[in-house]
Design a protein around this motif. Sequence first.
Motif, mmCIF file in Angstrom:
data_model
loop_
_atom_site.group_PDB
_atom_site.id
_atom_site.type_symbol
_atom_site.label_atom_id
_atom_site.label_comp_id
_atom_site.label_asym_id
_atom_site.label_seq_id
_atom_site.Cartn_x
_atom_site.Cartn_y
_atom_site.Cartn_z
ATOM 1 N N GLU A 100 -3.644 -2.818 3.097
ATOM 2 C CA GLU A 100 -4.565 -1.776 2.637
ATOM 3 C C GLU A 100 -4.630 -0.619 3.635
ATOM 4 O O GLU A 100 -4.557 0.555 3.255
ATOM 5 N N ASP A 101 -4.749 -0.951 4.909
ATOM 6 C CA ASP A 101 -4.835 0.102 5.930
ATOM 7 C C ASP A 101 -3.554 0.930 5.992
ATOM 8 O O ASP A 101 -3.591 2.162 6.083
ATOM 9 N N THR A 102 -2.416 0.234 5.954
ATOM 10 C CA THR A 102 -1.130 0.935 6.022
ATOM 11 C C THR A 102 -0.884 1.741 4.756
ATOM 12 O O THR A 102 -0.395 2.878 4.812
ATOM 13 N N GLY A 103 -1.228 1.169 3.612
ATOM 14 C CA GLY A 103 -1.073 1.890 2.356
ATOM 15 C C GLY A 103 -1.905 3.158 2.322
ATOM 16 O O GLY A 103 -1.418 4.225 1.916
ATOM 17 N N SER B 235 2.592 -3.974 -3.856
ATOM 18 C CA SER B 235 1.410 -4.515 -3.169
ATOM 19 C C SER B 235 0.254 -4.703 -4.131
ATOM 20 O O SER B 235 -0.705 -5.388 -3.820
ATOM 21 N N GLU B 236 0.333 -4.071 -5.302
ATOM 22 C CA GLU B 236 -0.735 -4.080 -6.300
ATOM 23 C C GLU B 236 -1.977 -3.348 -5.799
ATOM 24 O O GLU B 236 -3.089 -3.564 -6.266
ATOM 25 N N MET B 237 -1.789 -2.471 -4.827
ATOM 26 C CA MET B 237 -2.862 -1.603 -4.358
ATOM 27 C C MET B 237 -3.105 -0.491 -5.361
ATOM 28 O O MET B 237 -2.179 -0.029 -6.011
ATOM 29 N N LYS B 238 -4.330 -0.052 -5.474
ATOM 30 C CA LYS B 238 -4.622 1.107 -6.310
ATOM 31 C C LYS B 238 -4.130 2.362 -5.599
ATOM 32 O O LYS B 238 -4.279 2.503 -4.396
ATOM 33 N N THR B 239 -3.555 3.240 -6.378
ATOM 34 C CA THR B 239 -3.104 4.517 -5.824
ATOM 35 C C THR B 239 -3.919 5.645 -6.450
ATOM 36 O O THR B 239 -4.478 5.490 -7.534
ATOM 37 N N THR C 126 11.793 1.413 -10.890
ATOM 38 C CA THR C 126 11.600 0.097 -11.510
ATOM 39 C C THR C 126 10.252 -0.496 -11.118
ATOM 40 O O THR C 126 9.541 -1.074 -11.944
ATOM 41 N N ALA C 127 9.886 -0.349 -9.857
ATOM 42 C CA ALA C 127 8.613 -0.900 -9.369
ATOM 43 C C ALA C 127 7.422 -0.282 -10.086
ATOM 44 O O ALA C 127 6.379 -0.926 -10.236
ATOM 45 N N THR C 128 7.555 0.964 -10.526
ATOM 46 C CA THR C 128 6.445 1.640 -11.199
ATOM 47 C C THR C 128 6.539 1.544 -12.715
ATOM 48 O O THR C 128 5.757 2.176 -13.430
ATOM 49 N N SER D 201 6.157 -7.920 1.240
ATOM 50 C CA SER D 201 7.115 -8.986 0.948
ATOM 51 C C SER D 201 6.585 -10.334 1.421
ATOM 52 O O SER D 201 6.692 -11.341 0.710
ATOM 53 N N TYR D 202 5.988 -10.343 2.605
ATOM 54 C CA TYR D 202 5.431 -11.604 3.102
ATOM 55 C C TYR D 202 4.227 -12.025 2.275
ATOM 56 O O TYR D 202 4.046 -13.216 1.974
ATOM 57 N N GLN D 203 3.386 -11.071 1.883
ATOM 58 C CA GLN D 203 2.225 -11.403 1.047
ATOM 59 C C GLN D 203 2.678 -12.006 -0.284
ATOM 60 O O GLN D 203 2.115 -13.009 -0.743
ATOM 61 N N ARG D 204 3.690 -11.413 -0.894
ATOM 62 C CA ARG D 204 4.191 -11.919 -2.174
ATOM 63 C C ARG D 204 4.788 -13.318 -2.006
ATOM 64 O O ARG D 204 4.586 -14.196 -2.848
ATOM 65 N N TYR D 205 5.520 -13.516 -0.917
ATOM 66 C CA TYR D 205 6.068 -14.844 -0.650
ATOM 67 C C TYR D 205 4.945 -15.867 -0.508
ATOM 68 O O TYR D 205 4.989 -16.954 -1.095
#
Length: 467
Positions: free
Chosen positions: A45-48, A75-79, A118-120, A324-328
Amino acid sequence: MKRSRMSKMTACLLAATLSFVSTALPVTAYANETSNVSQIRKAIEDTGLYLIKAIGAPIHSMVGGDWTVLGLARSEMKTPEGFVDTFYNNAEAVLKEKKGELSRNKYSEYSRLILALTATGKDPADVAGYNLIEKLSDLQLVEKQGINGSIYALLALDSNRYILPKSSTASVQTTRELLIDSILKRELAGGGFSLSGTIPDPDVTAAALQALSTYAGMEDVKTAIDRSLSFLSAVQTDAGGFSGWSADSMENTESIVQVILALTSLGIDPTKDNRFIKTDSKGKKSSPIDALKAFRLPDGSYKHVLSGGPDLMATEQALLALVSYQRYSADKSSIFDMDDSPVSDVSKGAGYEYKILLDGRYLTFDQPPVNRSGRILVPMRAIFEALGANVDWDKDNRKVTGTAKKSKIQLVIGDSTAYINDKPVPLDVPALIENGRTLVPVRFISESLDAEVDWDGNKKTVVIITE
């Protein structure tokens, strides 16, 4: 149309992954506090937020665009409202200006943009009228960039199982088989890969592993992966990090990131696999995740090297590793795996007949949205929870109750009157049950929870904005 049936050979290649057995060795009992899920989420969140503020309007670029958009999407963060649309519009503008030709020698420009789109949930086969997938059809052009061209072409194609159109002008038609061979033939003696020369480079080796991870069930690929993992483990520092191949290279964020991406793509826990837990002279144990933390600054940015200051490229790359680590850790598909199969969480929502776009992200449901008398209805629990509300189902009275900080919403199946904070509100279409799922009108629920709602008729998309 962006997808079609794969060739029999391609299907066999992908089927080979079903036989993949993790290359991880038995894990140690070590798990540093930096692997804590809440800490990783906070770091993302902070980095995003730092990147959103620093970049402002994202563009198609290796820095300040593609990787940030990909990382935020996965990350599924809100933009912010319009963030993804701005990126897409800017990409269209660049393609129009350059008449569809992003580069003559660096075809990773196409691959990187394909990954971000693709991600979006966008279709890279039709951007301003240009088919970016088709750009990868000529193997000789892809290989002009060397191994990086092949690595990122394979990642891009596999991100959504894209099928390459046949090229009428290519002297060698690109296939997945040839891309795999293109990577494998560049393996160095003793394991590992590099852009050039005979000394393996951790960054390039890790990138190759990311691309090859999908094919780890193939014997020759698995052998190359194992040799590369041994190389990476051997060159890892006592602090858990990595540096470039040259003798004077320093430990840096980008090298650490590439290894984290490789390990998580392969299903290896970078905080637990005993090959990647190092001990320094004082007995302190460190993983690549620990090493990455050392480069982090209080504002969420990252340094390229420990002696440096905030670096945008390093920060974008760090976001990818964290996500990537969070998703893993959450047992989700890998950061580059965005296929619209049942395990996907990206393009499935964009493939519905009626789509729900919440803060720039397509929502997915166990029952796709339906249109009843011009009103779009969606599964109750999914939409309430996506909007931050709790939901309760009274089976006996067939009543749905959603509660948020300021609102309590009640609907009864088949009843044309709903209640907001106990006040009656008429409904155009009542809640209903279909295929065993309770469906509720998405506009009514969203607006009752203080979200803005719009309808894009051309794309059959309900657009919801909460901020």
